[in-house]
Design a protein around this motif. Structure first.
Motif, PDB file in Angstrom:
ATOM      1  N   MET A   1       1.730  18.380 -55.091  1.00 33.83           N
ATOM      2  CA  MET A   1       1.070  19.447 -54.329  1.00 33.83           C
ATOM      3  C   MET A   1       0.597  18.926 -52.974  1.00 33.83           C
ATOM      4  O   MET A   1       0.770  19.591 -51.947  1.00 33.83           O
ATOM      5  CB  MET A   1      -0.117  19.992 -55.126  1.00 33.83           C
ATOM      6  CG  MET A   1      -0.929  21.046 -54.379  1.00 33.83           C
ATOM      7  SD  MET A   1       0.029  22.503 -53.914  1.00 33.83           S
ATOM      8  CE  MET A   1       0.188  23.284 -55.521  1.00 33.83           C
ATOM      9  N   LEU A   2       0.017  17.720 -52.950  1.00 32.52           N
ATOM     10  CA  LEU A   2      -0.436  17.125 -51.689  1.00 32.52           C
ATOM     11  C   LEU A   2       0.750  16.918 -50.745  1.00 32.52           C
ATOM     12  O   LEU A   2       0.685  17.267 -49.564  1.00 32.52           O
ATOM     13  CB  LEU A   2      -1.156  15.807 -51.958  1.00 32.52           C
ATOM     14  CG  LEU A   2      -1.617  15.019 -50.729  1.00 32.52           C
ATOM     15  CD1 LEU A   2      -2.560  15.844 -49.864  1.00 32.52           C
ATOM     16  CD2 LEU A   2      -2.281  13.710 -51.144  1.00 32.52           C
ATOM     17  N   ASP A   3       1.840  16.348 -51.261  1.00 28.35           N
ATOM     18  CA  ASP A   3       3.034  16.129 -50.441  1.00 28.35           C
ATOM     19  C   ASP A   3       3.555  17.447 -49.870  1.00 28.35           C
ATOM     20  O   ASP A   3       3.957  17.532 -48.708  1.00 28.35           O
ATOM     21  CB  ASP A   3       4.152  15.474 -51.268  1.00 28.35           C
ATOM     22  CG  ASP A   3       3.766  14.090 -51.765  1.00 28.35           C
ATOM     23  OD1 ASP A   3       2.829  13.510 -51.200  1.00 28.35           O
ATOM     24  OD2 ASP A   3       4.407  13.616 -52.717  1.00 28.35           O
ATOM     25  N   PHE A   4       3.540  18.487 -50.709  1.00 35.96           N
ATOM     26  CA  PHE A   4       4.072  19.792 -50.329  1.00 35.96           C
ATOM     27  C   PHE A   4       3.272  20.411 -49.183  1.00 35.96           C
ATOM     28  O   PHE A   4       3.848  20.873 -48.187  1.00 35.96           O
ATOM     29  CB  PHE A   4       4.059  20.714 -51.551  1.00 35.96           C
ATOM     30  CG  PHE A   4       4.632  22.073 -51.311  1.00 35.96           C
ATOM     31  CD1 PHE A   4       5.985  22.249 -51.069  1.00 35.96           C
ATOM     32  CD2 PHE A   4       3.821  23.202 -51.333  1.00 35.96           C
ATOM     33  CE1 PHE A   4       6.518  23.509 -50.851  1.00 35.96           C
ATOM     34  CE2 PHE A   4       4.342  24.464 -51.115  1.00 35.96           C
ATOM     35  CZ  PHE A   4       5.696  24.620 -50.872  1.00 35.96           C
ATOM     36  N   VAL A   5       1.938  20.408 -49.291  1.00 34.43           N
ATOM     37  CA  VAL A   5       1.120  21.051 -48.251  1.00 34.43           C
ATOM     38  C   VAL A   5       1.164  20.248 -46.952  1.00 34.43           C
ATOM     39  O   VAL A   5       1.175  20.828 -45.857  1.00 34.43           O
ATOM     40  CB  VAL A   5      -0.335  21.272 -48.723  1.00 34.43           C
ATOM     41  CG1 VAL A   5      -0.385  22.252 -49.879  1.00 34.43           C
ATOM     42  CG2 VAL A   5      -1.038  19.974 -49.115  1.00 34.43           C
ATOM     43  N   VAL A   6       1.182  18.916 -47.063  1.00 32.78           N
ATOM     44  CA  VAL A   6       1.282  18.081 -45.856  1.00 32.78           C
ATOM     45  C   VAL A   6       2.622  18.327 -45.160  1.00 32.78           C
ATOM     46  O   VAL A   6       2.684  18.488 -43.932  1.00 32.78           O
ATOM     47  CB  VAL A   6       1.113  16.582 -46.205  1.00 32.78           C
ATOM     48  CG1 VAL A   6       1.500  15.703 -45.012  1.00 32.78           C
ATOM     49  CG2 VAL A   6      -0.323  16.289 -46.617  1.00 32.78           C
ATOM     50  N   HIS A   7       3.697  18.368 -45.945  1.00 32.27           N
ATOM     51  CA  HIS A   7       5.030  18.614 -45.378  1.00 32.27           C
ATOM     52  C   HIS A   7       5.073  19.975 -44.672  1.00 32.27           C
ATOM     53  O   HIS A   7       5.620  20.095 -43.565  1.00 32.27           O
ATOM     54  CB  HIS A   7       6.079  18.570 -46.488  1.00 32.27           C
ATOM     55  CG  HIS A   7       7.488  18.696 -45.992  1.00 32.27           C
ATOM     56  ND1 HIS A   7       8.093  19.908 -45.756  1.00 32.27           N
ATOM     57  CD2 HIS A   7       8.410  17.756 -45.658  1.00 32.27           C
ATOM     58  CE1 HIS A   7       9.314  19.716 -45.307  1.00 32.27           C
ATOM     59  NE2 HIS A   7       9.548  18.420 -45.247  1.00 32.27           N
ATOM     60  N   ASN A   8       4.475  20.994 -45.293  1.00 31.21           N
ATOM     61  CA  ASN A   8       4.485  22.332 -44.693  1.00 31.21           C
ATOM     62  C   ASN A   8       3.761  22.361 -43.356  1.00 31.21           C
ATOM     63  O   ASN A   8       4.225  22.988 -42.393  1.00 31.21           O
ATOM     64  CB  ASN A   8       3.836  23.336 -45.651  1.00 31.21           C
ATOM     65  CG  ASN A   8       4.781  23.766 -46.758  1.00 31.21           C
ATOM     66  OD1 ASN A   8       5.945  23.400 -46.754  1.00 31.21           O
ATOM     67  ND2 ASN A   8       4.276  24.526 -47.704  1.00 31.21           N
ATOM     68  N   VAL A   9       2.602  21.695 -43.281  1.00 28.35           N
ATOM     69  CA  VAL A   9       1.832  21.682 -42.034  1.00 28.35           C
ATOM     70  C   VAL A   9       2.603  20.949 -40.937  1.00 28.35           C
ATOM     71  O   VAL A   9       2.705  21.421 -39.800  1.00 28.35           O
ATOM     72  CB  VAL A   9       0.449  21.028 -42.250  1.00 28.35           C
ATOM     73  CG1 VAL A   9      -0.253  20.791 -40.907  1.00 28.35           C
ATOM     74  CG2 VAL A   9      -0.424  21.911 -43.138  1.00 28.35           C
ATOM     75  N   ILE A  10       3.163  19.779 -41.277  1.00 26.21           N
ATOM     76  CA  ILE A  10       3.862  18.985 -40.259  1.00 26.21           C
ATOM     77  C   ILE A  10       5.135  19.695 -39.784  1.00 26.21           C
ATOM     78  O   ILE A  10       5.416  19.753 -38.574  1.00 26.21           O
ATOM     79  CB  ILE A  10       4.187  17.574 -40.806  1.00 26.21           C
ATOM     80  CG1 ILE A  10       2.887  16.788 -41.012  1.00 26.21           C
ATOM     81  CG2 ILE A  10       5.114  16.823 -39.848  1.00 26.21           C
ATOM     82  CD1 ILE A  10       3.075  15.391 -41.559  1.00 26.21           C
TER      83      ILE A  10
END
Length: 528
Positions: A204-213
């Motif tokens: 989940m952390l990887d997913f939200v960080v990827h979406n923002v970047i």
């Protein structure tokens, strides 16, 4: 349950609708009633309804204007207009606002209103279900792509590259193109364990960080981003971007992550690569820069520079550091704690000892302190040696180590300042509760875990802890709830779910009974 707002300057109409409609039977909640549109609009600013039933002709703000304002905030709002008027003009305005029903008051029938509301609920159910399935499908596709990107990066780093054409075919998932020279940048999430604590899983952390970047990068040509492992990912920038443009883009990413997710990220800028082998070599060099990453300050943007590592043996200062840190616990001095930590962190960063040597040194100090003062019951139950080993293996920088140590010693000192739990069965019960705080915890469950009779355990718990088992669990959950409300962007529903509450209304009730305000009021008070 979906929320309904009633608005009419004719109070008997409000009274009739509120009392005669079978709200619970339909599966709706009557959120509020208002005698003018202005009051309803104010209420909706903090508590938006799912269904609006409103009169047209009202003082201060008429029903058409109220609907227009609420639709601007919530386009999918379901609306029924009540009116004494049958002029075409009002109906025409209502139709333009995509109002679902237009009902004349002189033809008002409660059975028809009940049927209308039931149809509204079914329509909302279908729409939300469709949106949920669409989001789930989109999320599944996006996550599948993230997995493919991560596998590609791992394959590049861990395996030989035999065929460049094949490599570029695989690199298409990341957006890397043949004939383009890329600047390789290592991205590092600062305070990774703390960030993990705010999200349910690493994925989940990887997913939200990827979406923002990727949202920041959507207008950038030929710029690619991909996650590698834990707190590390890569940014690939075309060589034509000069240093100033590169740093500007990175600062934009940092700002977006900080504002959207409350996450800090540092960047280590490496060399360029114009073919797969050069790209692989530079990625590997950055990943292996363990000591350089260990001393990288949070939220920094640095050109990679190899550090000169101290050749001195840090264990020469073992006895001195151990004695001073032990004294902090024994004297229970918070002020002294800050001074001692600042001294030793400054000592470590000034000398730049190897990262693993620093972690090994500090871990042995803590384990030694634990053994020397094991007569203190609160310390024996606080952290096991296995837990400490696991924690230190996940610490990535000296600054993360400093923050972790400060929190660790604050907790230990707090334990020292409370009446220690000397009964190890109850100490184990408290640890079990803490470890399962995200679940529904029952007295019988914990008693069974300890192989104790439930009645005996209940009496023993209250005797040792000074409060009932239920009260203790609720207090612990409310403490965690406040931390999540203060430090994360989770909704109240998500927080209640994370703490093992199946019903948000029940969670709201428990929170208000504990804190005197609702979760929303508490969060607004913290942020204001």
């Amino acid at each position: 349950m979906y929320k309904v707002m009633l608005v009419d300057d004719d109070y008997p109409v409000l009274e009739l609708l509120s009392e005669m409609i079978d709200w619970d039977g339909i599966g709706l909640t009557l959120q509020s009633m208002h005698e003018n549109g202005a009051e309803a609009l104010k209420e909706a600013e903090t508590n938006m309804p799912d269904i609006l039933i409103t009169d047209i002709g009202m003082p201060k703000l008429n029903g058409i204007e109220l609907t227009k304002n609420l639709k601007a905030k919530k386009p999918d709002l379901t609306v029924a207009i009540l009116s004494c008027h049958n002029e075409f003009g009002y109906a025409q305005q209502a139709l333009k606002l995509q109002v679902q029903e237009y009902i004349l008051k002189d033809m008002l029938d409660i059975d028809e209103i009940n049927q209308m509301l039931l149809q509204f609920k079914e329509a909302i159910d279908k729409e939300r279900s469709a949106k949920k399935n669409q989001r789930k499908m989109t999320t599944t596709i996006e996550r599948s792509k993230l997995i493919m990107i991560e596998r590609f990066i791992h394959k590049t780093v861990d395996h030989p590259i035999y065929n460049e054409n094949e490599w570029y075919n695989d690199a298409a998932v990341l957006g890397l193109q043949a004939g383009c020279e890329y600047k390789i940048i290592l991205c590092i999430i600062d305070q990774y364990q703390a960030s993990m604590g705010r999200y349910r899983t690493r994925d989940m952390l990887d997913f939200v960080v990827h979406n923002v970047i990727t949202e920041v990068l959507k207008d950038e040509k030929h710029v690619s981003y991909g996650h590698f492992q834990s707190n590390e990912s890569f940014l690939f920038l075309p060589k034509q971007k000069d240093n100033q443009a590169t740093i500007k883009l990175i600062r934009k990413i940092q700002s977006a992550l900080s504002q959207t997710l409350g996450i800090s990220m540092s960047f280590m800028i490496g060399n360029t690569g114009e073919n797969p082998l050069q790209i692989k070599t530079e990625m590997t060099r950055l990943l292996n820069a363990t000591t350089e990453k260990f001393y990288l300050k949070p939220q920094s943007v640095e050109e990679f520079k190899q550090l000169t590592v101290s050749k001195q043996n840090i264990f020469k200062w073992y006895d001195e550091a151990s004695k001073e840190l032990k004294e902090v616990i024994l004297t229970r001095s918070m002020d002294e704690k800050n001074t001692v930590f600042e001294k030793w962190i400054h000592f470590i960063t000034t000398n730049q000892f190897p990262a693993e040597a620093v972690k090994d040194w500090m871990l042995k100090i803590l384990l030694d302190i634990k053994v020397r003062i094991q007569a203190l019951a609160y310390f024996k139950q606080y952290e096991s040696a296995e837990t400490l080993h696991d924690t230190f293996s996940k610490i990535n920088s000296v600054y993360e180590l400093e923050d972790w140590l400060k929190e660790y010693f604050i907790d230990v000192i707090e334990f020292a300042n409370t009446e220690p739990i000397t009964n190890m069965e109850i100490a184990n019960a408290c640890k079990y509760i803490s470890d399962h705080i995200n679940q529904k915890i029952t007295l019988d469950e914990v008693a069974q875990h300890l192989h104790l009779n439930s009645s005996y355990f209940s009496r023993l718990f209250k005797k040792e802890v000074g409060e009932t088992f239920v009260k203790y669990v609720v207090n612990l959950k409310m403490k965690r709830a406040k931390e999540l409300l203060e430090q994360t962007n989770y909704t109240v529903y998500e927080i209640s779910e994370q703490l093992g509450y199946d019903n948000q209304s029940y969670f709201n009730k428990i929170f208000k009974a504990s804190e005197g305000v609702t979760p929303i009021e508490y969060k607004n008070g913290v942020s204001s």
